[in-house]
Write an enzyme that holds these catalytic residues in place. Structure first.
Site, PDB file in Angstrom:
ATOM      1  N   ALA A   1       6.860   1.077   3.681  1.00  0.00           N
ATOM      2  CA  ALA A   1       6.024  -0.110   3.475  1.00  0.00           C
ATOM      3  C   ALA A   1       5.790  -0.803   4.807  1.00  0.00           C
ATOM      4  O   ALA A   1       6.482  -0.550   5.792  1.00  0.00           O
ATOM      5  CB  ALA A   1       6.684  -1.070   2.482  1.00  0.00           C
TER       6      ALA A   1
ATOM      7  N   GLU B   1       1.743   3.417   8.143  1.00  0.00           N
ATOM      8  CA  GLU B   1       3.146   3.118   7.850  1.00  0.00           C
ATOM      9  C   GLU B   1       3.914   4.364   7.408  1.00  0.00           C
ATOM     10  O   GLU B   1       5.072   4.555   7.791  1.00  0.00           O
ATOM     11  CB  GLU B   1       3.242   2.035   6.771  1.00  0.00           C
ATOM     12  CG  GLU B   1       2.756   0.663   7.214  1.00  0.00           C
ATOM     13  CD  GLU B   1       3.655   0.015   8.247  1.00  0.00           C
ATOM     14  OE1 GLU B   1       4.787   0.492   8.459  1.00  0.00           O
ATOM     15  OE2 GLU B   1       3.228  -0.992   8.853  1.00  0.00           O
TER      16      GLU B   1
ATOM     17  N   LEU C   1       3.371  -4.457   6.728  1.00  0.00           N
ATOM     18  CA  LEU C   1       2.447  -5.582   6.607  1.00  0.00           C
ATOM     19  C   LEU C   1       1.031  -5.197   7.011  1.00  0.00           C
ATOM     20  O   LEU C   1       0.821  -4.320   7.851  1.00  0.00           O
ATOM     21  CB  LEU C   1       2.916  -6.734   7.509  1.00  0.00           C
ATOM     22  CG  LEU C   1       4.281  -7.342   7.191  1.00  0.00           C
ATOM     23  CD1 LEU C   1       4.610  -8.422   8.217  1.00  0.00           C
ATOM     24  CD2 LEU C   1       4.314  -7.911   5.784  1.00  0.00           C
TER      25      LEU C   1
ATOM     26  N   GLU D   1       1.741 -13.729  -0.410  1.00  0.00           N
ATOM     27  CA  GLU D   1       1.881 -12.293  -0.127  1.00  0.00           C
ATOM     28  C   GLU D   1       1.570 -11.422  -1.334  1.00  0.00           C
ATOM     29  O   GLU D   1       2.212 -11.517  -2.381  1.00  0.00           O
ATOM     30  CB  GLU D   1       3.290 -11.972   0.355  1.00  0.00           C
ATOM     31  CG  GLU D   1       3.465 -10.503   0.723  1.00  0.00           C
ATOM     32  CD  GLU D   1       4.891 -10.151   1.120  1.00  0.00           C
ATOM     33  OE1 GLU D   1       5.118  -8.987   1.474  1.00  0.00           O
ATOM     34  OE2 GLU D   1       5.757 -11.046   1.062  1.00  0.00           O
TER      35      GLU D   1
ATOM     36  N   GLU E   1      14.127  -0.107  12.107  1.00  0.00           N
ATOM     37  CA  GLU E   1      13.506   1.173  11.753  1.00  0.00           C
ATOM     38  C   GLU E   1      14.098   2.343  12.540  1.00  0.00           C
ATOM     39  O   GLU E   1      13.947   3.496  12.127  1.00  0.00           O
ATOM     40  CB  GLU E   1      12.002   1.095  11.957  1.00  0.00           C
ATOM     41  CG  GLU E   1      11.307   0.134  10.991  1.00  0.00           C
ATOM     42  CD  GLU E   1       9.806   0.138  11.156  1.00  0.00           C
ATOM     43  OE1 GLU E   1       9.316   0.822  12.079  1.00  0.00           O
ATOM     44  OE2 GLU E   1       9.118  -0.551  10.376  1.00  0.00           O
TER      45      GLU E   1
ATOM     46  N   ARG F   1      18.203  -5.415   5.567  1.00  0.00           N
ATOM     47  CA  ARG F   1      17.362  -6.586   5.373  1.00  0.00           C
ATOM     48  C   ARG F   1      18.206  -7.833   5.617  1.00  0.00           C
ATOM     49  O   ARG F   1      19.057  -8.210   4.802  1.00  0.00           O
ATOM     50  CB  ARG F   1      16.782  -6.596   3.951  1.00  0.00           C
ATOM     51  CG  ARG F   1      15.809  -5.459   3.658  1.00  0.00           C
ATOM     52  CD  ARG F   1      14.567  -5.544   4.532  1.00  0.00           C
ATOM     53  NE  ARG F   1      13.510  -4.628   4.087  1.00  0.00           N
ATOM     54  CZ  ARG F   1      12.327  -4.528   4.664  1.00  0.00           C
ATOM     55  NH1 ARG F   1      12.053  -5.268   5.742  1.00  0.00           N
ATOM     56  NH2 ARG F   1      11.414  -3.686   4.222  1.00  0.00           N
TER      57      ARG F   1
ATOM     58  N   ARG G   1       2.840 -29.213  -3.731  1.00  0.00           N
ATOM     59  CA  ARG G   1       3.187 -27.805  -3.728  1.00  0.00           C
ATOM     60  C   ARG G   1       3.355 -27.329  -2.283  1.00  0.00           C
ATOM     61  O   ARG G   1       2.573 -27.698  -1.409  1.00  0.00           O
ATOM     62  CB  ARG G   1       2.108 -26.952  -4.415  1.00  0.00           C
ATOM     63  CG  ARG G   1       1.972 -27.210  -5.918  1.00  0.00           C
ATOM     64  CD  ARG G   1       3.175 -26.682  -6.668  1.00  0.00           C
ATOM     65  NE  ARG G   1       3.044 -26.862  -8.109  1.00  0.00           N
ATOM     66  CZ  ARG G   1       3.517 -27.911  -8.789  1.00  0.00           C
ATOM     67  NH1 ARG G   1       4.142 -28.892  -8.123  1.00  0.00           N
ATOM     68  NH2 ARG G   1       3.367 -27.988 -10.089  1.00  0.00           N
TER      69      ARG G   1
ATOM     70  N   GLU H   1       7.135   5.504   9.587  1.00  0.00           N
ATOM     71  CA  GLU H   1       8.462   5.376   9.007  1.00  0.00           C
ATOM     72  C   GLU H   1       9.073   6.699   8.566  1.00  0.00           C
ATOM     73  O   GLU H   1      10.300   6.805   8.464  1.00  0.00           O
ATOM     74  CB  GLU H   1       8.431   4.411   7.816  1.00  0.00           C
ATOM     75  CG  GLU H   1       8.067   2.986   8.230  1.00  0.00           C
ATOM     76  CD  GLU H   1       8.292   1.975   7.118  1.00  0.00           C
ATOM     77  OE1 GLU H   1       8.748   2.376   6.023  1.00  0.00           O
ATOM     78  OE2 GLU H   1       8.020   0.788   7.354  1.00  0.00           O
TER      79      GLU H   1
ATOM     80  N   PRO I   1       4.487 -15.287  -6.551  1.00  0.00           N
ATOM     81  CA  PRO I   1       3.308 -16.148  -6.563  1.00  0.00           C
ATOM     82  C   PRO I   1       3.593 -17.626  -6.757  1.00  0.00           C
ATOM     83  O   PRO I   1       2.684 -18.446  -6.624  1.00  0.00           O
ATOM     84  CB  PRO I   1       2.464 -15.590  -7.710  1.00  0.00           C
ATOM     85  CG  PRO I   1       3.444 -14.892  -8.597  1.00  0.00           C
ATOM     86  CD  PRO I   1       4.487 -14.344  -7.685  1.00  0.00           C
ATOM     87  N   GLY I   2       4.843 -17.991  -7.058  1.00  0.00           N
ATOM     88  CA  GLY I   2       5.172 -19.401  -7.179  1.00  0.00           C
ATOM     89  C   GLY I   2       5.175 -20.143  -5.860  1.00  0.00           C
ATOM     90  O   GLY I   2       5.060 -21.376  -5.838  1.00  0.00           O
TER      91      GLY I   2
END
Length: 230
Positions: free
Chosen positions: A102, A119, A104, A146, A171, A90, A54, A123, A141-142
């Site tokens: 949003a 944030e 991190l 995060e 930003e 993005r 994995r 922003e 989740p695979g």
């Protein structure tokens, strides 16, 4: 008399994700960067079974914010709820996406709600008096650790100019906009919104609004974050 569907007599399972650790036969960090790392693992899924390979992207967790106003604070004539949104380029998907604020969790020791407050200010130049949790989810989740916590922020106020942050890079293009919640939900259902935090957040916010915000969790509620997140 109507026949019962197959499985009707079976007890219903408790729907709640929980921590489960399985044996890692080998682990190697093959690449490392400031936002994420790449690990190569071999995992034993069952006792006596051969390990399976994995790859894991260990990533910073994140927070996102549905900043909502309604009633006398709303610009709508009927006081309908509105949320703050930004449009951000993005690069990985070569698209400009409409998103809720949003960021991190990349400040060591910073509590998630404090990161969300930071944030929102950075922003959108706004602060909020009331904070609750709308939803928690794993981004994918695979393969990645995060996790994202989505907050509901209400009691919004605009920061004075001297307390605002000068935005950099993508930003710097932000122009925060108030958008009717109903309009954003319609955009989600029509496939015009693709950011996962926004999709999860606005649908949860619509549900919360319909229930009068009853049952929402406190901003410091337990969170099943991956122990491998950065």
């Amino acid at each position: 008399m109507l026949a019962k569907p197959p499985g009707a007599d079976m007890s219903q399972p408790t729907i709640s994700d929980e921590r489960e650790i399985r044996q890692t036969a080998s682990h190697e960090r093959v690449w490392s960067g400031p936002i994420f790392t790449v690990d190569a693992d071999e995992v034993v899924l069952a006792p006596g079974a051969a390990p399976v390979a994995r790859q894991v992207v260990a990533h910073h967790d994140a927070v996102s914010i549905v900043a909502l106003r309604e009633g006398p604070e709303s610009s709508a004539p009927d006081g309908a709820p509105e949320i703050l949104m930004v449009r951000q380029y993005r690069h990985p998907v070569s698209a400009a996406l409409w998103e809720i604020p949003a960021g991190l969790l990349d400040v060591p020791g910073e509590e998630p709600v404090l990161a969300a407050q930071r944030e929102l200010a950075e922003e959108t130049d706004h602060a909020a008096a009331h904070w609750q949790v709308l939803a928690d989810f794993y981004a994918s989740p695979g393969f990645t650790t995060e996790g994202v916590r989505v907050f509901l922020a209400r009691g919004l106020s605009l920061l004075p100019p001297q307390e605002r942050t000068e935005r950099q890079a993508e930003e710097a293009e932000f122009e925060p906009a108030w958008v009717p919640l109903e309009r954003v939900v319609e955009a989600v259902m029509a496939g015009r919104i693709h950011n996962p935090s926004t999709v999860v957040g606005v649908l949860a916010a619509e549900r919360a609004h319909s229930r009068g915000y009853a049952g929402l969790r406190a901003p410091d509620a337990p969170w099943l974050r991956s122990p491998r997140s950065l």
